[in-house]
Motif scaffolding. Structure first.
Motif, PDB file in Angstrom:
ATOM      1  N   HIS A   1       0.826  -1.208   0.000  1.00 35.27           N
ATOM      2  CA  HIS A   1       0.000   0.000   0.000  1.00 35.27           C
ATOM      3  C   HIS A   1       0.862   1.260   0.000  1.00 35.27           C
ATOM      4  CE1 HIS A   1      -3.233  -2.777   1.409  1.00 35.27           C
ATOM      5  NE2 HIS A   1      -3.943  -1.998   0.607  1.00 35.27           N
ATOM      6  N   ALA A   2       1.996   1.177   0.675  1.00 36.84           N
ATOM      7  CA  ALA A   2       2.877   2.344   0.708  1.00 36.84           C
ATOM      8  C   ALA A   2       3.432   2.640  -0.679  1.00 36.84           C
ATOM      9  CB  ALA A   2       4.017   2.106   1.686  1.00 36.84           C
ATOM     10  N   PHE A   3       3.714   1.558  -1.437  1.00 36.21           N
ATOM     11  CA  PHE A   3       4.252   1.761  -2.786  1.00 36.21           C
ATOM     12  C   PHE A   3       3.199   2.397  -3.679  1.00 36.21           C
ATOM     13  CE2 PHE A   3       5.083   0.304  -7.129  1.00 36.21           C
ATOM     14  CZ  PHE A   3       6.329   0.877  -7.312  1.00 36.21           C
ATOM     15  N   ILE A   4       1.983   1.879  -3.604  1.00 34.41           N
ATOM     16  CA  ILE A   4       0.897   2.469  -4.389  1.00 34.41           C
ATOM     17  C   ILE A   4       0.591   3.872  -3.864  1.00 34.41           C
ATOM     18  CG2 ILE A   4      -1.526   2.229  -5.062  1.00 34.41           C
ATOM     19  CD1 ILE A   4       0.308   0.162  -6.304  1.00 34.41           C
TER      20      ILE A   4
ATOM     21  N   ALA B   1      14.366  -3.427  13.080  1.00 36.04           N
ATOM     22  CA  ALA B   1      14.262  -4.689  12.357  1.00 36.04           C
ATOM     23  C   ALA B   1      13.404  -4.571  11.102  1.00 36.04           C
ATOM     24  CB  ALA B   1      13.697  -5.768  13.273  1.00 36.04           C
ATOM     25  N   LEU B   2      12.784  -3.411  10.886  1.00 31.10           N
ATOM     26  CA  LEU B   2      11.988  -3.192   9.674  1.00 31.10           C
ATOM     27  C   LEU B   2      12.860  -3.494   8.456  1.00 31.10           C
ATOM     28  CD1 LEU B   2       9.270  -1.880   8.589  1.00 31.10           C
ATOM     29  CD2 LEU B   2      10.585   0.211   8.400  1.00 31.10           C
ATOM     30  N   PRO B   3      12.379  -4.411   7.571  1.00 34.74           N
ATOM     31  CA  PRO B   3      13.210  -4.763   6.413  1.00 34.74           C
ATOM     32  C   PRO B   3      13.760  -3.524   5.723  1.00 34.74           C
ATOM     33  CG  PRO B   3      11.226  -6.079   6.454  1.00 34.74           C
ATOM     34  CD  PRO B   3      11.113  -5.117   7.596  1.00 34.74           C
ATOM     35  N   PHE B   4      15.050  -3.545   5.442  1.00 26.66           N
ATOM     36  CA  PHE B   4      15.736  -2.309   5.040  1.00 26.66           C
ATOM     37  C   PHE B   4      15.139  -1.652   3.808  1.00 26.66           C
ATOM     38  CE2 PHE B   4      18.150  -3.942   1.453  1.00 26.66           C
ATOM     39  CZ  PHE B   4      18.117  -5.304   1.675  1.00 26.66           C
ATOM     40  N   TRP B   5      14.646  -2.464   2.855  1.00 31.05           N
ATOM     41  CA  TRP B   5      14.132  -1.860   1.620  1.00 31.05           C
ATOM     42  C   TRP B   5      12.797  -1.158   1.836  1.00 31.05           C
ATOM     43  CZ3 TRP B   5       9.451  -3.907   0.275  1.00 31.05           C
ATOM     44  CH2 TRP B   5       9.126  -5.148   0.850  1.00 31.05           C
ATOM     45  N   GLN B   6      12.109  -1.493   2.936  1.00 32.58           N
ATOM     46  CA  GLN B   6      10.806  -0.870   3.144  1.00 32.58           C
ATOM     47  C   GLN B   6      10.909   0.618   3.499  1.00 32.58           C
ATOM     48  OE1 GLN B   6       8.021  -2.879   5.564  1.00 32.58           O
ATOM     49  NE2 GLN B   6       8.206  -4.814   4.475  1.00 32.58           N
ATOM     50  N   HIS B   7      12.084   1.019   3.996  1.00 27.44           N
ATOM     51  CA  HIS B   7      12.259   2.442   4.303  1.00 27.44           C
ATOM     52  C   HIS B   7      12.056   3.312   3.058  1.00 27.44           C
ATOM     53  CE1 HIS B   7      13.341   2.851   8.473  1.00 27.44           C
ATOM     54  NE2 HIS B   7      14.148   1.813   8.407  1.00 27.44           N
TER      55      HIS B   7
END
Lengths: 226, 400
Positions: free
Chosen positions: B238-241, B305-311
């Motif tokens: 959802h963040a990407f969209i 711990a948030l997956p690094f690419w999600q930032h």
């Protein structure tokens, strides 16, 4: 002893001769300790959130500077050149302790707000600067006038900055709610006005001082440098 | 368009030589904004590229359009979701237009007012720099911010962020971010927290019970492992969209990516800054992933711990790195400097996000900080180059 005869001649001039008046008026604008010499900035940033501490601070600096300038000027012929800084420090430190004690005794609340900055008057560059540059070489009366001028120049900037910061940051002047009550939503707050929180932060004091410098430089032609 | 041209032609003598001379900057601004200017070189022969500053700015505005259109829809979508009302795509969009349009008008009025005042005082034509800033500022504000705050922030940014340094092209800070930083510190209750990101929440009218408008980053910063809002997960998809709460234009990474492609294809935005910025963010995210087990609190551990690419997809990172960090004036100017500048921006952005719970969003402060550092970076890059060439010259003379 040519210097002595010169001093005698000087002391005969009227108390408020043109030269002496210039001692007071110069630091107010063209040689302002804060906006032109850029001295005493730390206190101008730290204690200008409200008008009251700013005014108390200005008076404290005035007392220390005036008394110190006169004392140093009286002693100027007997201070050995090599230890003059220590002598100056002793004078200013004793005066600051006096001022601090008086503030604690009579306006304890304000003294708490000013906290460490009263003690730090000792290191205020304006004071050491005037001792060094003026009081060491001039008569007590002239030194006194010089102190009045510089303290007034310092106080003027402090009060101006504090005026804008208190008015826009807290909506008050001397603690009186001039824009209405923020909590009860009266006055200006009723139509959606909000206090500017950045005015309460020290960085904004820097910007306000910078704006004052900007206005001053564009109005005073002699300060415009190429 | 013909009649506008006619009016401009007819009034030209009055403003160039006649009585209305003070209005010339305004006339000039209108003319060059709408038509190809007929300015020619005054002396000597010059090779001119057909692209001028104004065309550059307009390209950036085109690149902003996808993010802006999506932001309008998103504003309406969250507004109606918060109210618990079913709404169509068009209703969402129109609600967003209703929110964004006044902000754009106010920003341009306030900003151009200051610009025109200064061009009059300094007697130079109005610069086109504000065209982009005026579009950027509304996009990085929360939907419900009062218009007068937008106006004051804009005036502050143009005055302190730009005109003090000498106007367009001289500023060391990005004006749009200066406006946002001012609003952020001056009116924190309108710029942060979980009430401001969705239109209508702060006034609290008819909101669904228990609806909280915290952004994904805000919830991560508070230690939530699976942020959600109104029953919808705020995950990376959802963040990407872009279907997440946030400042108007920053939510959709997809729309910003389209803008990024436009900027890179036209050669106006620096791909070096964008790429190195992403690399910096990934590096810092990866470091946090590795050290997450040693975090001082569990809240912090979850965020680290948030997956690094999600930032990359949450918050304003994409918007900042594509449209703010690449501002040619305030970014590093040297080619090598751009790599360093972008990389450090990315690193600092993620670092501020994770380490400081007061700033769940870090890209604004990271970019402003690097804006200030950019001249220093340039200085050392140039000095290194000077030294290298000196050495080479010495070697050449020694050999000959």
């Amino acid at each position: 002893m040519s210097t002595e005869t010169q001093e005698v001649a000087k002391s005969r001039e009227p108390l408020f001769s043109k030269k002496n008046r210039k001692l007071i008026s110069d630091p107010l604008n063209e040689n302002n300790p804060i906006t032109v010499q850029v001295l005493g900035i730390c206190s101008a940033l730290a204690i200008t959130v409200k008008l009251e501490p700013a005014i108390v601070m200005s008076i404290s600096v005035f007392v220390v500077l005036a008394a110190g300038n006169v004392i140093i000027s009286l002693m100027r012929n007997i201070i050995p050149n090599r230890i003059r800084i220590i002598v100056q420090l002793v004078v200013v430190a004793s005066l600051v302790i006096l001022v601090d004690q008086v503030l604690k005794a009579f306006v304890y609340d304000v003294s708490k707000q000013l906290s460490v900055f009263v003690g730090l008057i000792i290191t205020n560059c304006i004071i050491m600067g005037r001792f060094e540059a003026f009081a060491l070489g001039n008569t007590p009366w002239k030194s006194f006038l010089d102190a009045v001028g510089n303290a007034a120049g310092y106080g003027f900037i402090l009060v101006t900055v504090a005026f804008f910061r208190e008015l826009l940051g807290s909506g008050t002047l001397f603690g009186i709610e001039v824009l209405g009550n923020a909590a009860d939503k009266t006055g200006l707050y009723a139509i959606g006005y909000e206090n500017n929180g950045m005015m309460l932060l020290p960085p904004m004091a820097l910007i306000v001082v910078a704006l004052i410098i900007w206005v001053q430089r564009s109005r005073t032609k002699s300060l415009i440098e190429e | 368009m013909k009649f506008i041209q006619n009016i401009l032609d007819k009034t030209r003598p009055a403003v160039t030589t006649g009585k209305l001379k003070p209005l010339y900057p305004l006339h000039n601004a209108l003319e060059t904004m709408m038509f190809v200017p007929d300015h020619t070189a005054h002396s000597g022969a010059h090779v001119r590229d057909s692209i001028d500053l104004k065309r550059t700015m307009v390209t950036v505005i085109f690149a902003l359009v996808p993010a802006m259109i999506f932001g309008m829809w998103n504003t309406g979508y969250w507004h109606f979701t918060a109210l618990g009302v079913e709404s169509t795509l068009m209703e969402n969009f129109l609600y967003g237009v209703q929110i964004l349009l006044p902000m754009i008008i106010v920003t341009y009025a306030a900003g151009l007012g200051v610009e025109i005042l200064f061009s009059y005082l300094r007697k130079h034509p109005v610069n086109e720099g504000f065209l982009v800033s005026g579009m950027l500022i509304p996009l990085i504000m929360p939907a419900d911010i009062p218009l007068w705050m937008v106006a004051i922030s804009t005036i502050f940014a143009v005055l302190i962020g730009k005109e003090v340094f000498g106007g367009t092209g001289m500023n060391i800070l990005n004006p749009a971010l200066t406006a946002r930083a001012f609003a952020f510190f001056a009116y924190p209750s309108w710029m942060s927290g979980d009430q401001v990101w969705i239109s209508g929440l702060k006034s609290g009218e008819g909101v669904v019970d228990g609806f909280s408008g915290a952004t994904a980053l805000g919830q991560y910063a508070a230690g939530s492992e699976a942020p959600a809002i109104g029953g919808q997960a705020l995950d990376a998809y959802h963040a990407f969209i872009g279907q997440i709460p946030g400042s108007i234009g920053e939510t959709s990474t997809l729309a910003i990516l389209i803008g990024a492609i436009m900027l890179i294809a036209s050669g106006i935005g620096s791909w070096k800054i964008m790429l190195s910025g992403v690399a910096g963010a990934l590096t810092m995210g990866l470091i946090f992933n590795l050290v997450a087990d040693y975090a001082i609190s569990t809240d912090q551990q979850v965020y680290m711990a948030l997956p690094f690419w999600q930032h990359l997809v949450y918050g304003g990172f994409a918007f900042g790195i594509v449209l703010m960090a690449t501002d040619p004036v305030s970014a590093a100017q040297t080619e090598k400097g751009k790599w360093i500048y972008g990389f450090l921006t990315g690193i600092f952005c993620i670092m501020i996000r994770v380490f400081n719970p007061a700033f769940p969003e870090g890209v604004m402060l990271a970019i402003l900080f690097m804006n200030v550092m950019a001249p220093l970076i340039d200085h050392y890059v140039i000095q290194a180059n000077v030294k290298k060439r000196q050495k080479r010259a010495q070697l050449a003379t020694a050999n000959s």
